[in-house]
Design an enzyme around this catalytic site. Structure first.
Site, PDB file in Angstrom:
ATOM      1  N   ARG A  46      -0.562   8.505   2.107  1.00 16.93           N
ATOM      2  CA  ARG A  46      -1.967   8.881   1.973  1.00 16.93           C
ATOM      3  C   ARG A  46      -2.237  10.380   1.991  1.00 16.93           C
ATOM      4  O   ARG A  46      -3.121  10.872   1.296  1.00 16.93           O
ATOM      5  CB  ARG A  46      -2.726   8.265   3.135  1.00 16.93           C
ATOM      6  CG  ARG A  46      -3.650   7.226   2.689  1.00 16.93           C
ATOM      7  CD  ARG A  46      -4.261   6.544   3.856  1.00 16.93           C
ATOM      8  NE  ARG A  46      -4.177   5.123   3.575  1.00 16.93           N
ATOM      9  CZ  ARG A  46      -4.595   4.197   4.383  1.00 16.93           C
ATOM     10  NH1 ARG A  46      -5.103   4.517   5.549  1.00 16.93           N
ATOM     11  NH2 ARG A  46      -4.508   2.944   4.037  1.00 16.93           N
ATOM     12  N   HIS A  51      -8.944   8.948   3.719  1.00 16.98           N
ATOM     13  CA  HIS A  51      -8.524   7.879   2.801  1.00 16.98           C
ATOM     14  C   HIS A  51      -8.767   8.389   1.388  1.00 16.98           C
ATOM     15  O   HIS A  51      -9.846   8.921   1.083  1.00 16.98           O
ATOM     16  CB  HIS A  51      -9.326   6.603   3.056  1.00 16.98           C
ATOM     17  CG  HIS A  51      -8.706   5.400   2.419  1.00 16.98           C
ATOM     18  ND1 HIS A  51      -8.653   5.227   1.058  1.00 16.98           N
ATOM     19  CD2 HIS A  51      -8.074   4.330   2.959  1.00 16.98           C
ATOM     20  CE1 HIS A  51      -8.028   4.087   0.786  1.00 16.98           C
ATOM     21  NE2 HIS A  51      -7.660   3.528   1.930  1.00 16.98           N
ATOM     22  N   GLU A  99       0.855  -1.203   0.000  1.00 15.82           N
ATOM     23  CA  GLU A  99       0.000   0.000   0.000  1.00 15.82           C
ATOM     24  C   GLU A  99       0.881   1.239   0.000  1.00 15.82           C
ATOM     25  O   GLU A  99       2.113   1.136   0.105  1.00 15.82           O
ATOM     26  CB  GLU A  99      -0.940  -0.026   1.223  1.00 15.82           C
ATOM     27  CG  GLU A  99      -1.945  -1.163   1.156  1.00 15.82           C
ATOM     28  CD  GLU A  99      -2.822  -1.291   2.386  1.00 15.82           C
ATOM     29  OE1 GLU A  99      -3.020  -0.294   3.089  1.00 15.82           O
ATOM     30  OE2 GLU A  99      -3.295  -2.399   2.649  1.00 15.82           O
ATOM     31  N   ARG A 144      -0.524   8.434   9.506  1.00 15.79           N
ATOM     32  CA  ARG A 144      -0.316   6.986   9.713  1.00 15.79           C
ATOM     33  C   ARG A 144       0.061   6.286   8.409  1.00 15.79           C
ATOM     34  O   ARG A 144      -0.556   6.517   7.356  1.00 15.79           O
ATOM     35  CB  ARG A 144      -1.605   6.358  10.256  1.00 15.79           C
ATOM     36  CG  ARG A 144      -1.551   4.853  10.347  1.00 15.79           C
ATOM     37  CD  ARG A 144      -2.788   4.300  10.984  1.00 15.79           C
ATOM     38  NE  ARG A 144      -3.975   4.467  10.178  1.00 15.79           N
ATOM     39  CZ  ARG A 144      -4.475   3.549   9.343  1.00 15.79           C
ATOM     40  NH1 ARG A 144      -3.874   2.381   9.203  1.00 15.79           N
ATOM     41  NH2 ARG A 144      -5.564   3.792   8.664  1.00 15.79           N
ATOM     42  N   HIS A 189     -11.151   8.974   7.555  1.00 15.03           N
ATOM     43  CA  HIS A 189     -10.859   7.538   7.697  1.00 15.03           C
ATOM     44  C   HIS A 189     -10.263   7.167   9.045  1.00 15.03           C
ATOM     45  O   HIS A 189     -10.641   6.148   9.637  1.00 15.03           O
ATOM     46  CB  HIS A 189      -9.886   7.158   6.577  1.00 15.03           C
ATOM     47  CG  HIS A 189      -9.484   5.724   6.548  1.00 15.03           C
ATOM     48  ND1 HIS A 189     -10.390   4.710   6.327  1.00 15.03           N
ATOM     49  CD2 HIS A 189      -8.270   5.115   6.706  1.00 15.03           C
ATOM     50  CE1 HIS A 189      -9.753   3.552   6.332  1.00 15.03           C
ATOM     51  NE2 HIS A 189      -8.474   3.764   6.581  1.00 15.03           N
TER      52      HIS A 189
HETATM   53  P1  FAD Z   1     -12.888  -0.325  16.839  1.00 14.38           P
HETATM   54  O1  FAD Z   1     -12.607  -1.553  16.102  1.00 14.38           O
HETATM   55  O2  FAD Z   1     -13.521   0.771  16.098  1.00 14.38           O
HETATM   56  O3  FAD Z   1     -13.814  -0.676  18.095  1.00 14.38           O
HETATM   57  C1  FAD Z   1     -14.364   0.347  18.892  1.00 14.38           C
HETATM   58  C2  FAD Z   1     -15.325  -0.262  19.872  1.00 14.38           C
HETATM   59  O4  FAD Z   1     -15.670   0.673  20.892  1.00 14.38           O
HETATM   60  C3  FAD Z   1     -16.653  -0.703  19.276  1.00 14.38           C
HETATM   61  O5  FAD Z   1     -16.990  -1.948  19.840  1.00 14.38           O
HETATM   62  C4  FAD Z   1     -17.633   0.364  19.752  1.00 14.38           C
HETATM   63  O6  FAD Z   1     -18.965  -0.076  19.864  1.00 14.38           O
HETATM   64  C5  FAD Z   1     -17.049   0.652  21.129  1.00 14.38           C
HETATM   65  N1  FAD Z   1     -17.462   1.935  21.691  1.00 14.38           N
HETATM   66  C6  FAD Z   1     -17.185   3.171  21.225  1.00 14.38           C
HETATM   67  N2  FAD Z   1     -17.723   4.103  22.036  1.00 14.38           N
HETATM   68  C7  FAD Z   1     -18.355   3.441  23.031  1.00 14.38           C
HETATM   69  C8  FAD Z   1     -19.112   3.846  24.155  1.00 14.38           C
HETATM   70  N3  FAD Z   1     -19.370   5.123  24.440  1.00 14.38           N
HETATM   71  N4  FAD Z   1     -19.627   2.887  24.963  1.00 14.38           N
HETATM   72  C9  FAD Z   1     -19.419   1.566  24.701  1.00 14.38           C
HETATM   73  N5  FAD Z   1     -18.717   1.132  23.646  1.00 14.38           N
HETATM   74  C10 FAD Z   1     -18.190   2.056  22.815  1.00 14.38           C
HETATM   75  N6  FAD Z   1      -6.214  -0.448   9.567  1.00 14.38           N
HETATM   76  C11 FAD Z   1      -5.225  -1.291   9.189  1.00 14.38           C
HETATM   77  O7  FAD Z   1      -4.213  -1.421   9.882  1.00 14.38           O
HETATM   78  N7  FAD Z   1      -5.362  -2.024   8.044  1.00 14.38           N
HETATM   79  C12 FAD Z   1      -6.450  -1.935   7.242  1.00 14.38           C
HETATM   80  O8  FAD Z   1      -6.554  -2.628   6.241  1.00 14.38           O
HETATM   81  C13 FAD Z   1      -7.487  -1.032   7.615  1.00 14.38           C
HETATM   82  N8  FAD Z   1      -8.571  -0.873   6.827  1.00 14.38           N
HETATM   83  C14 FAD Z   1      -9.601  -0.077   7.271  1.00 14.38           C
HETATM   84  C15 FAD Z   1     -10.762   0.004   6.516  1.00 14.38           C
HETATM   85  C16 FAD Z   1     -11.835   0.723   6.984  1.00 14.38           C
HETATM   86  C17 FAD Z   1     -13.085   0.822   6.161  1.00 14.38           C
HETATM   87  C18 FAD Z   1     -11.751   1.397   8.232  1.00 14.38           C
HETATM   88  C19 FAD Z   1     -12.907   2.185   8.766  1.00 14.38           C
HETATM   89  C20 FAD Z   1     -10.589   1.343   8.966  1.00 14.38           C
HETATM   90  C21 FAD Z   1      -9.505   0.602   8.500  1.00 14.38           C
HETATM   91  N9  FAD Z   1      -8.327   0.517   9.228  1.00 14.38           N
HETATM   92  C22 FAD Z   1      -7.332  -0.319   8.823  1.00 14.38           C
HETATM   93  C23 FAD Z   1      -8.218   1.141  10.551  1.00 14.38           C
HETATM   94  C24 FAD Z   1      -8.509   0.071  11.614  1.00 14.38           C
HETATM   95  O9  FAD Z   1      -9.498  -0.808  11.158  1.00 14.38           O
HETATM   96  C25 FAD Z   1      -8.965   0.697  12.925  1.00 14.38           C
HETATM   97  O10 FAD Z   1      -8.132   1.753  13.277  1.00 14.38           O
HETATM   98  C26 FAD Z   1      -8.948  -0.338  14.034  1.00 14.38           C
HETATM   99  O11 FAD Z   1      -9.690  -1.468  13.658  1.00 14.38           O
HETATM  100  C27 FAD Z   1      -9.505   0.263  15.304  1.00 14.38           C
HETATM  101  O12 FAD Z   1      -9.661  -0.756  16.253  1.00 14.38           O
HETATM  102  P2  FAD Z   1     -10.126  -0.388  17.710  1.00 14.38           P
HETATM  103  O13 FAD Z   1     -10.198  -1.663  18.470  1.00 14.38           O
HETATM  104  O14 FAD Z   1      -9.280   0.693  18.248  1.00 14.38           O
HETATM  105  O15 FAD Z   1     -11.583   0.257  17.536  1.00 14.38           O
HETATM  106  C1  SIN Z   2      -7.043   0.163   2.998  1.00 11.80           C
HETATM  107  O1  SIN Z   2      -7.264  -1.038   2.858  1.00 11.80           O
HETATM  108  O2  SIN Z   2      -6.823   0.920   2.067  1.00 11.80           O
HETATM  109  C2  SIN Z   2      -7.052   0.731   4.379  1.00 11.80           C
HETATM  110  C3  SIN Z   2      -5.790   0.407   5.052  1.00 11.80           C
HETATM  111  C4  SIN Z   2      -5.587   1.255   6.261  1.00 11.80           C
HETATM  112  O3  SIN Z   2      -6.406   2.082   6.613  1.00 11.80           O
HETATM  113  O4  SIN Z   2      -4.527   1.082   6.869  1.00 11.80           O
END
Ligand code: FAD
Ligand code: SIN
Length: 532
Positions: A291, A243, A115, A387, A352
């Site tokens: 990005r 993104h 990427e 990032r 994003h």
């Molecule tokens: P999340 O997975 O967002 O989980 C947050 C949790 O907190 C959820 O369960 C939510 O319900 C809970 N929550 C929030 N507020 C409250 C509240 N007030 N009370 C109770 N619960 C609450 N990153 C990569 O490294 N590689 C990728 O390929 C990639 N692709 C992506 C594609 C997309 C479409 C998106 C949106 C992001 C992508 N990212 C990628 C970024 C990555 O997915 C996220 O940064 C990462 O998954 C975040 O994980 P997390 O556990 O911190 O939060």
């Molecule tokens: C993507 O698949 O382009 C998202 C990857 C990322 O957010 O790190």
């Protein structure tokens, strides 16, 4: 309710930490709270994969470190970068042991993706649904852990600190302590208190603050807003990553479908409305530049042509390989009438990822005692001003492990619970009309997208600030007078997050990484984090 370990959030960060503390302390209770269904997380939507050095003959830790530092544009903490990248392979092996599968070739070697900003192919993936695979593996492992309880549809409102015991707490109070949280539990429709010895915030990102985002509806920055209200430290909120390639669907607001950057890694080419491959005019790395550069270039092309999108051209790619790597995207495009073999995909940037967040140290400790933060809600020093693609899932796993290691010690020093009062809802009544909430949310998203997007300037930031102040005042009045609902709580949190983004952007008198201000187009010599 009382619990030993309280985990807020059921994405990769929260689930990884919960599994680790539950395995280490089988006699202790681990409680996960999540405001929606268990799997409704940013994690579930991750497409491209997880960046990790796994072939030391072709790749090296040094190269991944360098790519991360270059992408972060001078603001990464080099020690944190080195630590995360070197610890990454062990953490990835753990999730593989918990059941996550990454694509392999017929010889049994991992198929590696590439990427923007990566100098090597190093991204492990599961087709174009890597996040779903990882989330499912973690949730399955959670169901096998007898001492983990998950409470779904339970909204955390605020962190309980000395403030709730009647003490004055300010930013300079030295020992602000987390005793647990107040929640709005959908099962009882009541506000309850949950007391905890150790708490982890893993509440994810805040893309919903903008009109169009790749993030699902849960991404409202609740953890950041809660910590800010509790007088904890927040940093670098101005670095919102857009993104470059979300699917453009005319008139659509809210969550946009992502077109993974891995498609450019496999040869996809960005073209403007005239069909020109424009990236060569912006950066020698062309379509695989970091990005921030690609999103700004697209923004510029859209402004020049007056169009709402550009195109990602995959028509020249090997379609068998394309369908094997990106089956989900292939189907999605087909479902809206785009045959990627013959037609280019309309794409536009969308909010994003939040690079800043709750300031933590190298063990994931926030500035509040017994409160850890990890995953997208945290600011660890890894991402700096921008990032590197696919470093987020990696960061979440490495820091979940570090929070776990530190928790092993802090659980021993956690004291008995003080007498915490019940939530005071005196003087509030049921809301009369939801329009007051929904309209304010639209206004906030509009202001953030129009004035605090990819390109900023001082006048736009001042305007955004004034409008957010008004939204804040109106929403606080509503909050004081109305029984709380998830919608009102999220609006309140998003206004706080908007305020913090604008504040950070206003304080940063330079252009660096994702923050581009036309009034200060170059980088300042003073390299600093903005802590609020
Ligand atoms: P999340 O997975 O967002 O989980 C947050 C949790 O907190 C959820 O369960 C939510 O319900 C809970 N929550 C929030 N507020 C409250 C509240 N007030 N009370 C109770 N619960 C609450 N990153 C990569 O490294 N590689 C990728 O390929 C990639 N692709 C992506 C594609 C997309 C479409 C998106 C949106 C992001 C992508 N990212 C990628 C970024 C990555 O997915 C996220 O940064 C990462 O998954 C975040 O994980 P997390 O556990 O911190 O939060
Ligand atoms: C993507 O698949 O382009 C998202 C990857 C990322 O957010 O790190």
């Amino acid at each position: 309710m009382q619990t030993d370990f309280l985990v807020i959030g059921s994405g990769i960060a929260g689930l990884t930490y919960a599994l680790k503390v539950a395995q280490r302390f089988p006699e202790k209770q681990v409680t996960i709270i999540t405001k929606a269904a268990a799997d409704e997380t940013n994690t579930k939507y991750a497409q491209g994969g997880i960046a990790v050095v796994n072939d030391l003959e072709k790749d090296s830790f040094e190269k991944h470190i360098e790519d991360t530092l270059i992408s972060g544009d001078g603001l990464c903490d080099p020690e944190i970068v080195e630590m995360v990248i070197r610890e990454g392979p062990a953490r990835v092996q753990e999730i593989i042991d918990w059941g996550a599968r990454f694509d392999k070739d017929p010889e049994g070697e991992y198929k590696l993706g590439r990427e923007g900003g990566h100098s090597e192919f190093r991204i492990l993936h599961h087709k174009d649904i890597t996040g779903l695979e990882m989330e499912t593996a973690l949730l399955n492992a959670i169901t096998r852990a007898p001492n983990i309880a998950m409470i779904k549809h339970c909204f955390v409102i605020d962190i309980i600190t000395q403030h709730h015991l009647g003490y004055l707490v300010t930013k300079s109070t030295p020992d602000i302590t987390c005793y647990g949280v107040y929640v709005l539990n959908a099962a009882t429709n009541a506000i309850e208190k949950i007391l905890s010895r150790v708490t982890l915030l893993a509440t994810g990102g805040n893309g919903q603050v903008y009109r169009t985002t790749t993030n699902p509806f849960i991404a409202t920055g609740d953890g950041v807003a809660m910590v800010y209200r509790a007088k904890g430290r927040i940093e670098n909120m101005e670095f919102i990553q857009f993104h470059p390639t979300a699917l453009y669907e005319a008139g659509k607001r809210g969550q946009a479908f992502l077109i993974t950057e891995a498609m450019r890694g496999d040869g996809g080419i960005l073209r403007n409305s005239k069909g020109e491959a424009f990236m060569k005019r912006y950066d020698a790395r062309e379509d695989l530049a970091p990005r921030d550069i690609v999103a700004r270039a697209i923004d510029n092309e859209m402004k020049i042509s007056g169009t709402e999108h550009v195109y990602l051209d995959c028509t020249h790619m090997n379609m068998e390989q394309f369908r094997d790597h990106f089956p989900n995207i292939f189907e999605k495009c087909l479902s809206i009438g785009i045959d990627v073999e013959k037609q280019m995909i309309p794409v536009a940037p969308a909010a994003h990822y939040s690079c800043g967040g709750i300031k933590t140290d190298q063990w994931g400790k926030s500035s509040i005692r017994f409160l850890y933060a990890c995953g997208e809600c945290a600011s660890t020093g890894l991402h700096g001003a921008n990032r590197l693609a696919s470093n987020s899932l990696l960061e979440a796993m490495v820091f979940a492990h570090r929070c776990f290691l530190d928790s092993v010690e802090s659980i021993e020093s956690a004291k008995a619970f003080p007498d915490i009062p019940a939530w005071n809802a005196m003087g509030t009544s049921e809301p009369k009309e939801m329009i007051l909430i929904t309209q304010s949310l639209k206004e906030l998203q509009q202001v953030m997208s129009d004035y605090v997007g990819i390109v900023r300037n001082n006048v736009r930031l001042q305007r955004a600030s004034k409008r957010i102040d008004l939204l804040f005042e109106e929403t606080e009045e509503l909050y004081q007078a109305t029984a709380v609902s998830p919608q009102l709580l999220e609006l309140r949190n998003m206004i706080t997050v908007g305020y913090l983004i604008v504040k950070g952007a206003t304080f940063r008198k330079e252009s660096r990484g994702l923050h581009f201000n036309t009034d200060y187009p170059s980088k300042s010599e003073l390299v600093e984090n903005i802590v609020l």
